[in-house]
Design a protein around this motif. Sequence first.
Motif, PDB file in Angstrom:
ATOM      1  N   ALA A 192      44.265  18.937 -81.650  1.00  0.00           N
ATOM      2  CA  ALA A 192      44.606  17.544 -81.952  1.00  0.00           C
ATOM      3  C   ALA A 192      44.081  16.580 -80.895  1.00  0.00           C
ATOM      4  CB  ALA A 192      46.122  17.402 -82.102  1.00  0.00           C
ATOM      5  N   VAL A 193      44.278  16.926 -79.614  1.00  0.00           N
ATOM      6  CA  VAL A 193      43.813  16.003 -78.576  1.00  0.00           C
ATOM      7  C   VAL A 193      42.313  16.128 -78.319  1.00  0.00           C
ATOM      8  CG1 VAL A 193      46.023  15.658 -77.419  1.00  0.00           C
ATOM      9  CG2 VAL A 193      44.609  17.618 -76.779  1.00  0.00           C
ATOM     10  N   ASP A 213      42.027   9.843 -80.094  1.00  0.00           N
ATOM     11  CA  ASP A 213      42.283   8.420 -80.301  1.00  0.00           C
ATOM     12  C   ASP A 213      43.685   8.191 -80.857  1.00  0.00           C
ATOM     13  OD1 ASP A 213      41.477   9.777 -82.620  1.00  0.00           O
ATOM     14  OD2 ASP A 213      40.836   7.925 -83.600  1.00  0.00           O
ATOM     15  N   PHE A 214      44.272   9.218 -81.481  1.00  0.00           N
ATOM     16  CA  PHE A 214      45.601   9.091 -82.078  1.00  0.00           C
ATOM     17  C   PHE A 214      46.650   9.847 -81.266  1.00  0.00           C
ATOM     18  CE2 PHE A 214      49.023  10.259 -84.997  1.00  0.00           C
ATOM     19  CZ  PHE A 214      49.342   9.020 -85.538  1.00  0.00           C
ATOM     20  N   TYR A 215      46.380  11.122 -80.965  1.00  0.00           N
ATOM     21  CA  TYR A 215      47.337  11.930 -80.218  1.00  0.00           C
ATOM     22  C   TYR A 215      47.139  11.703 -78.725  1.00  0.00           C
ATOM     23  CZ  TYR A 215      48.467  14.368 -84.555  1.00  0.00           C
ATOM     24  OH  TYR A 215      48.891  14.668 -85.812  1.00  0.00           O
ATOM     25  N   LYS A 216      48.208  11.305 -78.046  1.00  0.00           N
ATOM     26  CA  LYS A 216      48.099  10.903 -76.649  1.00  0.00           C
ATOM     27  C   LYS A 216      48.491  11.980 -75.652  1.00  0.00           C
ATOM     28  CE  LYS A 216      46.783   6.753 -77.814  1.00  0.00           C
ATOM     29  NZ  LYS A 216      47.025   6.724 -79.257  1.00  0.00           N
ATOM     30  N   ALA A 217      49.086  13.075 -76.110  1.00  0.00           N
ATOM     31  CA  ALA A 217      49.466  14.165 -75.211  1.00  0.00           C
ATOM     32  C   ALA A 217      49.748  15.412 -76.039  1.00  0.00           C
ATOM     33  CB  ALA A 217      50.703  13.793 -74.389  1.00  0.00           C
ATOM     34  N   ALA A 218      49.481  16.592 -75.450  1.00  0.00           N
ATOM     35  CA  ALA A 218      49.684  17.843 -76.183  1.00  0.00           C
ATOM     36  C   ALA A 218      50.267  18.916 -75.276  1.00  0.00           C
ATOM     37  CB  ALA A 218      48.376  18.334 -76.778  1.00  0.00           C
ATOM     38  N   ARG A 250      35.572  24.028 -65.568  1.00  0.00           N
ATOM     39  CA  ARG A 250      34.128  23.826 -65.489  1.00  0.00           C
ATOM     40  C   ARG A 250      33.732  22.418 -65.922  1.00  0.00           C
ATOM     41  NH1 ARG A 250      30.815  28.320 -64.989  1.00  0.00           N
ATOM     42  NH2 ARG A 250      31.907  30.328 -64.881  1.00  0.00           N
ATOM     43  N   ALA A 251      34.527  21.846 -66.853  1.00  0.00           N
ATOM     44  CA  ALA A 251      34.253  20.489 -67.329  1.00  0.00           C
ATOM     45  C   ALA A 251      34.935  19.420 -66.464  1.00  0.00           C
ATOM     46  CB  ALA A 251      34.719  20.343 -68.777  1.00  0.00           C
ATOM     47  N   ASN A 252      35.575  19.873 -65.366  1.00  0.00           N
ATOM     48  CA  ASN A 252      36.243  18.971 -64.427  1.00  0.00           C
ATOM     49  C   ASN A 252      37.338  18.145 -65.103  1.00  0.00           C
ATOM     50  OD1 ASN A 252      36.604  17.972 -61.779  1.00  0.00           O
ATOM     51  ND2 ASN A 252      35.372  16.150 -62.220  1.00  0.00           N
ATOM     52  N   LEU A 272      38.333  16.936 -73.843  1.00  0.00           N
ATOM     53  CA  LEU A 272      39.683  16.529 -73.464  1.00  0.00           C
ATOM     54  C   LEU A 272      39.686  15.229 -72.673  1.00  0.00           C
ATOM     55  CD1 LEU A 272      42.720  17.422 -73.427  1.00  0.00           C
ATOM     56  CD2 LEU A 272      42.255  18.304 -71.122  1.00  0.00           C
ATOM     57  N   ASN A 273      40.505  14.277 -73.118  1.00  0.00           N
ATOM     58  CA  ASN A 273      40.701  13.040 -72.356  1.00  0.00           C
ATOM     59  C   ASN A 273      42.147  12.568 -72.421  1.00  0.00           C
ATOM     60  OD1 ASN A 273      40.884  12.078 -74.955  1.00  0.00           O
ATOM     61  ND2 ASN A 273      39.118  10.699 -74.834  1.00  0.00           N
ATOM     62  N   ARG A 274      43.051  13.499 -72.762  1.00  0.00           N
ATOM     63  CA  ARG A 274      44.479  13.190 -72.842  1.00  0.00           C
ATOM     64  C   ARG A 274      45.273  14.206 -72.021  1.00  0.00           C
ATOM     65  NH1 ARG A 274      44.722   8.023 -74.313  1.00  0.00           N
ATOM     66  NH2 ARG A 274      43.635   7.608 -76.289  1.00  0.00           N
ATOM     67  N   PRO A 275      46.493  13.852 -71.629  1.00  0.00           N
ATOM     68  CA  PRO A 275      47.329  14.817 -70.897  1.00  0.00           C
ATOM     69  C   PRO A 275      47.561  16.084 -71.710  1.00  0.00           C
ATOM     70  CG  PRO A 275      48.235  12.610 -70.701  1.00  0.00           C
ATOM     71  CD  PRO A 275      47.137  12.528 -71.721  1.00  0.00           C
TER      72      PRO A 275
END
Length: 211
Positions: A82-83, A88-93, A163-165, A134-137
């Motif tokens: 989802a994240v 853009d919709f889901y803010k944390a997972a 690896r993707a930091n 990934l760009n969400r918590p």
Amino acid sequence: MPWLWNLADLAELGFIVVQVDGMTTSFRSKEFEEVCYKNLKDAGLPDRIAWIKAAASRYPYMDINRVGIYGCSAGGQNALTAVLFHGDFYKAAYAACGCHDNRMDKIWWNEQWMGWPVDSTYAACSNTVNAWRLNRPLMLVVGEMDDNVDPASTMQVVNALQRANKDFELVVLPGARHTMGETFGEHKRFDFFVRNLLGVQPPKWSDIKRR
């Protein structure tokens, strides 16, 4: 209100908690289920997003700018998906014991939905391959002795995220099997969403009185 497993506790913390039966769910028509055939990253997520938006238009007190998602096993896979694909919709997972790459999980389960032979769709649906998105918590949880989904599936995601930091949280439960998180992990889940969605710093664990 009746107590609902894994839902009521978050509701008592002030969250609106919903469980939506999106397309691809079992026990429906063949066409309904095959939406996700060789496309497990769909996970019914477009339907869930549409439902939440529709509900918010009717109940304006729902804040759909702060939507989180959680799950265990295939649900853990879906929560991370989802994240990765709908950040853009889901803010944390919160993703527990997820089968994050269908090339390494149980053959009998994965081939039902992804088919044979293994082709490019497996990589396209892999949370490991797509971890760079990934760009969400995110909080990943894994039971050390999981006897359903190989713990290495979570560790592969961890490796790809490092690896993707990417910044994320990892909770390893020693001796635990296939689980949403047990007592320790559930407490971590509550704090995770309170912190990242409500914007409130949860109390120190030492200050909480246990019953």
